[in-house]
Design an enzyme around this catalytic site. Structure first.
Site, short mmCIF file in Angstrom:
data_model
loop_
_atom_site.label_atom_id
_atom_site.label_comp_id
_atom_site.label_asym_id
_atom_site.label_seq_id
_atom_site.Cartn_x
_atom_site.Cartn_y
_atom_site.Cartn_z
N LYS A 183 0.85 -1.20 0.00
CA LYS A 183 0.00 0.00 0.00
C LYS A 183 0.88 1.23 0.00
CE LYS A 183 -1.71 2.69 2.94
NZ LYS A 183 -1.55 3.91 2.11
N GLU A 259 9.38 0.29 11.02
CA GLU A 259 10.40 1.35 10.89
C GLU A 259 9.66 2.65 11.18
OE1 GLU A 259 13.52 0.91 10.40
OE2 GLU A 259 13.70 -1.06 9.48
N CYS A 293 13.35 10.20 8.54
CA CYS A 293 13.30 9.65 9.90
C CYS A 293 14.67 9.69 10.56
CB CYS A 293 12.79 8.22 9.85
SG CYS A 293 13.72 7.23 8.66
N GLU A 389 9.39 14.96 16.65
CA GLU A 389 10.21 14.80 15.46
C GLU A 389 9.94 16.04 14.59
OE1 GLU A 389 8.80 11.51 13.15
OE2 GLU A 389 10.77 11.12 12.31
P1 NAD Z 1 2.21 8.01 8.36
O1 NAD Z 1 2.35 7.08 9.49
O2 NAD Z 1 1.16 9.05 8.43
O3 NAD Z 1 1.93 7.21 6.99
C1 NAD Z 1 2.74 6.14 6.59
C2 NAD Z 1 1.87 5.18 5.81
O4 NAD Z 1 0.85 4.68 6.65
C3 NAD Z 1 1.16 5.78 4.60
O5 NAD Z 1 1.09 4.81 3.58
C4 NAD Z 1 -0.23 6.06 5.14
O6 NAD Z 1 -1.22 6.08 4.13
C5 NAD Z 1 -0.42 4.88 6.04
N1 NAD Z 1 -1.41 5.06 7.10
C6 NAD Z 1 -1.79 6.22 7.70
N2 NAD Z 1 -2.72 5.95 8.66
C7 NAD Z 1 -2.89 4.60 8.66
C8 NAD Z 1 -3.70 3.72 9.43
N3 NAD Z 1 -4.51 4.16 10.41
N4 NAD Z 1 -3.61 2.39 9.18
C9 NAD Z 1 -2.78 1.94 8.22
N5 NAD Z 1 -2.01 2.72 7.45
C10 NAD Z 1 -2.06 4.04 7.68
O7 NAD Z 1 3.65 8.63 8.17
P2 NAD Z 1 4.11 9.67 7.08
O8 NAD Z 1 3.70 11.01 7.52
O9 NAD Z 1 3.73 9.23 5.72
O10 NAD Z 1 5.70 9.49 7.18
C11 NAD Z 1 6.42 10.14 8.11
C12 NAD Z 1 6.78 9.26 9.27
O11 NAD Z 1 7.43 8.08 8.81
C13 NAD Z 1 7.77 9.94 10.18
O12 NAD Z 1 7.44 9.70 11.51
C14 NAD Z 1 9.09 9.26 9.82
O13 NAD Z 1 10.03 9.31 10.82
C15 NAD Z 1 8.63 7.88 9.51
N6 NAD Z 1 9.62 7.19 8.66
C16 NAD Z 1 10.37 6.21 9.23
C17 NAD Z 1 11.33 5.57 8.47
C18 NAD Z 1 12.18 4.49 9.09
O14 NAD Z 1 12.79 3.74 8.34
N7 NAD Z 1 12.24 4.37 10.39
C19 NAD Z 1 11.53 5.91 7.14
C20 NAD Z 1 10.74 6.91 6.59
C21 NAD Z 1 9.78 7.54 7.38
#
Ligand code: NAD
Length: 493
Positions: A183, A259, A293, A389
């Protein structure tokens, strides 16, 4: 809509549907994809319903046994073919990534290169999975431990690295013999569609990879997570959503890799090479407009070098060119208007908490969602960030009086993803690197991603690793076979 990518109409080169059971599927519901560098709509894409999601899982379940039965060589051959196709479409990928995520084209090219390497890394690992063969403790049998695919997986990726995240997860899962439903993030569905098209063109069998975009992430993923035939979820994104998914995974004791967010300390000690520290801090902080991240969240500098570090860092930050990623710039836009407004509110809050704004601090007027590269300095270590963050082109500097204070302050967070330490003394680097409560520590370097490295965090930053020798095992279960064997006397009698 007349948007072109790599000289061709976008809709002619990027599939805009869902990919389920080997075919692209349209849907009645659609959502728009916006270029954050201009604020203009790029296109719209199909939005998966819960029925589409169930079909995708059905396809993955159906394909699981036959995919698992592929010999390692047959699987690796498909990977190598896909890798060649991927590389032949490098410019298309890079431009698409820049259009939908805003990142400068040079960064998109770098992400492309790293993603292709990850994919190759997993292709090479397919034939290198070793089990063990040992004597039973009391004789009479042998212990055979081998690995088998976990089963159908759900992969959920974020927008900030639209290709790296899907290539890294799908590469590991498919190499391990798992089928997947992936997804994409709503902001960046196009890059994942291009990636899945490469796998389709390379000849991956139907059902092995399925792609969903959706405007209803929570609904679609809940429907999948409640189905016990799904055996694993691998998620990259915010800690809050990760925690929700872990709750859902607990229902069926589902395998999970996470992650999540970070609060990376970037420590500069009194004996550091200050010029090198400044260069690495600039890259670590402003790459992807700070939306990473592993970005430096708190820059912690020993007072002996703090004045020099801050002066040079501010000079470099002021010189960064901000603008549309398709042009020659260093820093692109924030992903959305909402996120850009969040960034500004956060900077105002930091100033109210006693931070001195040394540069930037403003929204850039005009089209697109730009924010000035910003440097805020606090007079001493404090909890001014409240553990948040930043995820923004905003650097926050905290002077400290001693090495011990630097380490204590660095560890004082619920997160544990990446930390950085700059010192010329290798003993200090090793001992302090071991003291830092983080999954990864960069020693005299601010960028760490590498296919050979086990990427991942501890504490609220997640569970499991991606890449390295560890990455593929996230998608494998250990299977133990106890083999009864006759004694030597019985055999030779
Ligand atoms: P997010 O958690 O809002 O979204 C990530 C994914 O989850 C998207 O595909 C989104 O559509 C989906 N999603 C959102 N709500 C959901 C739910 N209730 N159930 C299932 N899926 C859902 O995060 P973001 O804003 O897209 O990304 C930023 C975050 O990701 C930051 O906190 C960053 O640190 C983290 N990140 C971590 C890594 C790592 O490797 N540790 C890498 C990149 C980003």
């Amino acid at each position: 809509m007349q948007v072109k990518v790599h000289g061709v109409q976008l809709s002619e080169v990027v599939p805009l549907g869902l990919f389920i059971n080997g075919a692209w599927r349209a849907s009645q519901d659609r959502f728009v994809v916006v270029n954050p560098g201009t604020g203009a709509v790029l296109t719209d894409v199909a939005s998966a319903s819960i029925c589409d999601a169930r079909d995708a899982l059905e396809a993955a379940v159906e394909a699981q046994d036959s995919w698992r039965a592929y010999s390692p060589r047959a699987r690796a051959d498909l990977f190598h073919k896909a890798h060649r196709l991927l590389v032949s479409r490098a410019d298309l990928f890079a431009e698409t990534m820049t259009l939908e995520s805003g990142k400068p084209l040079t960064e998109s090219r770098g992400e492309f290169k790293l993603s292709a390497e990850f994919f190759l890394w997993y292709a090479e690992q397919i034939a290198h999975l070793h089990g063990t063969f040992a004597d039973g403790s009391h004789g009479g049998y042998r212990v055979v431990a081998t690995h088998q695919p976990v089963g159908p997986c759900l992969l959920i990726t974020p927008w900030n690295f639209p290709l790296l995240m899907i290539a890294r997860k799908a590469g590991a899962a498919l190499a391990a013999g798992c089928t997947v439903v992936t997804k994409s993030a709503q902001e960046t569905p196009l890059t994942s569609a291009l990636f899945v098209k490469v796998l389709e063109d390379a000849g991956f069998p139907k059902g092995v990879i399925n792609l969903l975009h959706t405007a209803d992430a929570a609904g679609v993923s809940s429907a999948l997570m409640s189905d016990r035939r799904l055996r694993k979820v691998s998620f990259t994104g915010s800690t809050g959503v990760g925690s929700t998914l872990l709750g859902q995974a607990s229902e069926h004791i589902m395998n999970a890799s996470m992650e999540l967010g970070g609060d990376g300390p970037f420590i500069v000690l009194d004996d550091a090479d200050v010029d090198a520290a400044v260069e690495h801090a600039i890259a670590c902080k402003f790459r992807n407009a700070g939306q990473a991240c592993v970005a430096a969240n708190r820059i912690i500098v020993h007072q002996a070098v703090e004045e020099e570090f801050t002066r040079k860092f501010v000079e470099r930050a002021k010189a960064l060119r901000v603008g549309n990623g398709m042009e020659a710039v260093d820093v692109g836009p924030i992903i959305s208007e909402r996120q850009r407004d969040r960034v500004h509110r956060m900077v105002v809050r930091l100033a109210d908490a006693g931070g001195e704004i040394k540069s930037g601090g403003n929204v850039v007027a005009g089209d697109g969602y730009f924010y000035e590269p910003t440097v805020v300095r606090f007079p001493k270590a404090s909890d001014a960030l409240c553990g948040d963050e930043l995820f923004a082109p905003v650097a926050v500097i905290f002077p400290v009086q001693s090495t011990a204070e630097a380490i204590d302050f660095a560890n004082d967070t619920r997160y544990g993803l990446a930390a950085y330490i700059f010192t010329k003394d290798i003993s200090r680097a090793i001992v302090l690197g071991e003291r830092l409560d983080f999954g990864m520590v960069g020693i005299n370097r601010g960028i760490m991603a590498d296919p050979a490295a086990p990427f991942g965090g501890i504490k609220a930053s997640g569970l499991g690793r991606e890449g390295g020798h560890e990455g593929i095992y996230e998608f494998l279960e250990t299977k133990y076979l106890a083999l009864t064997v006759k004694s030597e006397q019985e055999i030779l009698a």
